[in-house]
Scaffold this active site. Structure first.
Site, short mmCIF file in Angstrom:
data_model
loop_
_atom_site.label_atom_id
_atom_site.label_comp_id
_atom_site.label_asym_id
_atom_site.label_seq_id
_atom_site.Cartn_x
_atom_site.Cartn_y
_atom_site.Cartn_z
N SER A 40 20.50 10.89 -9.06
CA SER A 40 19.83 10.39 -7.86
C SER A 40 20.51 10.90 -6.59
O SER A 40 20.09 10.60 -5.48
CB SER A 40 19.81 8.85 -7.85
N ASN A 127 26.58 -1.50 -9.10
CA ASN A 127 25.47 -2.44 -8.88
C ASN A 127 25.59 -3.19 -7.55
O ASN A 127 24.61 -3.30 -6.81
CB ASN A 127 25.38 -3.44 -10.04
N THR A 172 -17.74 -4.79 19.03
CA THR A 172 -17.52 -5.39 17.72
C THR A 172 -18.44 -4.61 16.79
O THR A 172 -19.49 -4.12 17.23
CB THR A 172 -17.88 -6.89 17.69
N HIS A 173 -18.06 -4.44 15.56
CA HIS A 173 -18.85 -3.65 14.60
C HIS A 173 -19.08 -2.22 15.11
O HIS A 173 -20.08 -1.60 14.75
CB HIS A 173 -20.20 -4.31 14.29
N SER A 294 -8.17 25.31 16.22
CA SER A 294 -8.69 25.73 14.93
C SER A 294 -8.46 27.22 14.75
O SER A 294 -8.49 27.99 15.72
CB SER A 294 -10.19 25.44 14.87
N LYS A 300 -12.10 24.67 19.69
CA LYS A 300 -11.68 23.36 19.18
C LYS A 300 -10.39 22.83 19.79
O LYS A 300 -9.46 23.57 20.07
CB LYS A 300 -11.49 23.45 17.66
N ASN A 302 -8.25 19.45 18.58
CA ASN A 302 -8.28 18.35 17.61
C ASN A 302 -7.15 17.36 17.83
O ASN A 302 -6.06 17.73 18.27
CB ASN A 302 -8.18 18.91 16.18
N GLU A 307 -4.84 11.75 13.57
CA GLU A 307 -5.28 11.82 12.17
C GLU A 307 -4.11 11.67 11.21
O GLU A 307 -4.22 11.03 10.16
CB GLU A 307 -6.01 13.14 11.92
N TYR A 334 20.73 -6.35 -12.80
CA TYR A 334 20.43 -4.97 -12.43
C TYR A 334 19.76 -4.25 -13.58
O TYR A 334 20.13 -4.41 -14.74
CB TYR A 334 21.73 -4.21 -12.05
N GLN A 339 16.68 2.03 -9.32
CA GLN A 339 17.00 3.28 -8.63
C GLN A 339 15.76 3.83 -7.91
O GLN A 339 15.89 4.60 -6.96
CB GLN A 339 17.52 4.30 -9.65
N LYS A 342 14.78 3.54 -3.72
CA LYS A 342 15.30 4.24 -2.55
C LYS A 342 14.34 5.24 -1.92
O LYS A 342 14.19 5.28 -0.69
CB LYS A 342 16.63 4.91 -2.90
N1 ARG Z 1 22.06 5.18 -8.75
C1 ARG Z 1 21.97 3.82 -9.12
C2 ARG Z 1 20.84 3.12 -8.36
O1 ARG Z 1 20.40 3.67 -7.43
C3 ARG Z 1 23.24 3.14 -8.77
C4 ARG Z 1 23.55 1.98 -9.63
C5 ARG Z 1 23.78 2.45 -11.01
N2 ARG Z 1 24.26 1.39 -11.84
C6 ARG Z 1 24.32 1.50 -13.14
N3 ARG Z 1 24.77 0.52 -13.81
N4 ARG Z 1 23.88 2.57 -13.78
O2 ARG Z 1 20.39 2.07 -8.70
#
Ligand code: ARG
Length: 487
Positions: A40, A127, A172-173, A294, A300, A302, A307, A334, A339, A342
């Site tokens: 990650s 964690n 309205t509408h 365009s 044009k 735009n 948008e 956990y 993961q 994020k």
């Molecule tokens: N990369 C993990 C996450 O984003 C970090 C925590 C990992 N913990 C574990 N016990 N494998 O959640």
């Protein structure tokens, strides 16, 4: 610190070089397929400064507990400073073998301190670390998003100031309904943004609780001080339940609700700008710097920013749905599923940081075609309610007044004339209650001037609304500038 893209992570992947935090009980290294799925660091690297801040606080607490001597603490803090600078300059980069940001930073610390670097892991787990880092990151960036929201609201307020008196056809509408002032209309887009700012502040209060010290899930047998750590990291307090501390991602889902709501507000504003700039409306002309052309049609111009505002609401809503769905049904505490929290959160921040300045620029530079708005204001019998209200003031029950006015509108439709063009005789024909003095209320000006109650569209209440909005925005500017997360 910016993101690391996948490509910069492909070198140095020989199993022998792995910097894993958990190899001891395994006979061999992870399969390539597992490693690729698991990694990650390509997206969580942006948590590095927050992870380092957490490490500083944790080192001090370990020293307070007598688990690091003062000399060791000094060396660890110096190494963390050095590592932070190296991360910021790009001298220290994660590799693909650094599963995640925590792994990469531990490697950086080991490189600087040898085995002393390994002492920092005592009493701490990825964690509680990742939950802490993400709270810090989002609290910090919520303020950035808030400042961008204030800038857009400022742009709307500035335009509204110029159009406190400009008549426009309220709808309205999407059908002409009653005249409004264009300033009032623009301010109708400021109110949702003010609510979004309130949501961010409410969210921030709930999010200012530190999970650090929860360990993997059970707290720590070492004499740590989670409350002291929480204060050092700018939180209000620390967790009440270590299991909840590592399992909770409400703060991510809630943040994504707010950003989704912002996305919806921007989408509705975007849709209006698209309409306003169309030939059919012709109410607004965009500045060249905030419009696009365009490749084939030379004429044009735009409203692509508007948008994209409309389009990007899709990914903001999608991020919320993704995280809620991911969380649903997860057992305590956990789980690695988490993961997946994020990328949607980071994407929401990036999307708004990109979109809001463009929208603010587009709004503040657009030219409002007052002539077109004023001409459109009375179109579509939008003053019919004034007739009904006039009858009510004369004692006619509204139900009858509505009926009488409806007949008058029907007559005008047949005659193809405006309400104030009906002759005295025809007025009397429609109803005994109508007389020529009704024409006094049949102007956009008088309809607007009549709306004097708080929050109404008349120029008076709109001026009050403007002052209040400007005042509130000044307060939000201060909130957004607060530095809550230590650096
Ligand atoms: N990369 C993990 C996450 O984003 C970090 C925590 C990992 N913990 C574990 N016990 N494998 O959640």
């Amino acid at each position: 610190m910016d993101q690391v893209d996948d490509k910069s992570l492909t070198e140095n992947s020989a199993p022998a070089n792995r910097t894993s935090l958990w190899g001891g009980r395994f006979a061999g290294g992870p399969s390539e397929a597992l490693a690729r799925l698991s990694v990650s660091v390509q997206f969580d690297w942006r948590l590095a400064p927050y992870d380092i801040a957490g490490s500083r606080a944790h080192a001090r607490v370990l020293a307070g507990a007598g688990l690091l001597d003062p000399e060791e603490l000094g060396r660890i803090l110096a190494a963390l400073d050095d590592l932070e600078a190296a991360c910021a300059s790009g001298a220290f980069r994660p590799t693909v073998d650094d599963e995640d940001v925590h792994t990469a930073l531990e490697r950086g610390l080991l490189e600087r301190l040898g085995s002393l670097g390994g002492k920092l892991r005592a009493g701490r787990s990825r964690n509680d670390q990742v939950a802490t880092d993400l709270r810090l990151y989002l609290r910090d960036h919520a303020r950035g998003v808030a400042s961008r929201l204030v800038e857009l609201a400022d742009a709307l307020v500035e335009q509204a100031e110029r159009h406190v008196d400009t008549a426009a056809p309220g709808m309205t509408h999407l059908q002409h309904a009653q005249p409004v002032t264009f300033g009032h209309w623009l301010l109708a887009h400021v109110q949702p943004l003010l609510r979004d700012l309130e949501r961010l502040r409410d969210w921030d209060h709930r999010t200012a609780v530190s999970p650090l010290g929860a360990g993997a899930l059970a707290g720590s047998g070492l004499p740590l001080d989670p409350v002291a750590v929480s204060k050092e990291l700018g939180f209000r307090t620390s967790f009440a339940n270590s299991m909840d501390a590592v399992a909770d991602r409400d703060f991510v889902a809630e943040f994504l609700f707010i950003t989704a709501m912002v996305g919806v507000h921007l989408s509705r504003l975007g849709e209006e700008v698209v309409l306003w700039t169309s030939h059919e409306f012709g109410w607004v002309e965009l500045d060249d710097a905030f419009a696009t052309g365009s490749s084939i049609m030379p004429q044009k111009k735009n409203a692509d920013i508007a948008e994209l505002a409309r389009g990007k609401s899709g990914r903001l809503v999608g991020g919320l749905v993704a995280v809620l769905t991911m969380l649903k049904g997860l057992p305590m505490t956990y789980d690695r599923d988490m993961q997946e929290d994020k990328e949607p959160a980071f994407d929401a921040v990036d999307t708004l940081e990109l979109l809001l300045p463009a929208l603010a620029g587009m709004i503040s530079t657009m030219t409002v075609r007052v002539d077109r708005l004023v001409a459109a204001a009375p179109v579509g019998f939008s003053l019919a309610t004034e007739v009904a209200d006039w009858l009510v003031r004369k004692g006619v029950p509204f139900r009858d007044a509505h009926e009488i006015t409806g007949k008058l509108v029907a007559l005008c439709a047949v005659r193809d004339c405006a309400l104030d063009e009906v002759s005295d005789e025809e007025l009397a024909m429609v109803s005994e209650h109508l007389d020529p003095s009704v024409r006094d209320v049949l102007s956009v000006r008088s309809a607007l001037a009549a709306r004097t109650t708080p929050g109404s569209t008349g120029p008076g209440p709109v001026a009050d609304q403007l002052a209040t909005a400007a005042d509130r925005l000044a307060g939000w500017r201060e909130w957004a500038a607060e530095q809550v997360v230590p650096r």
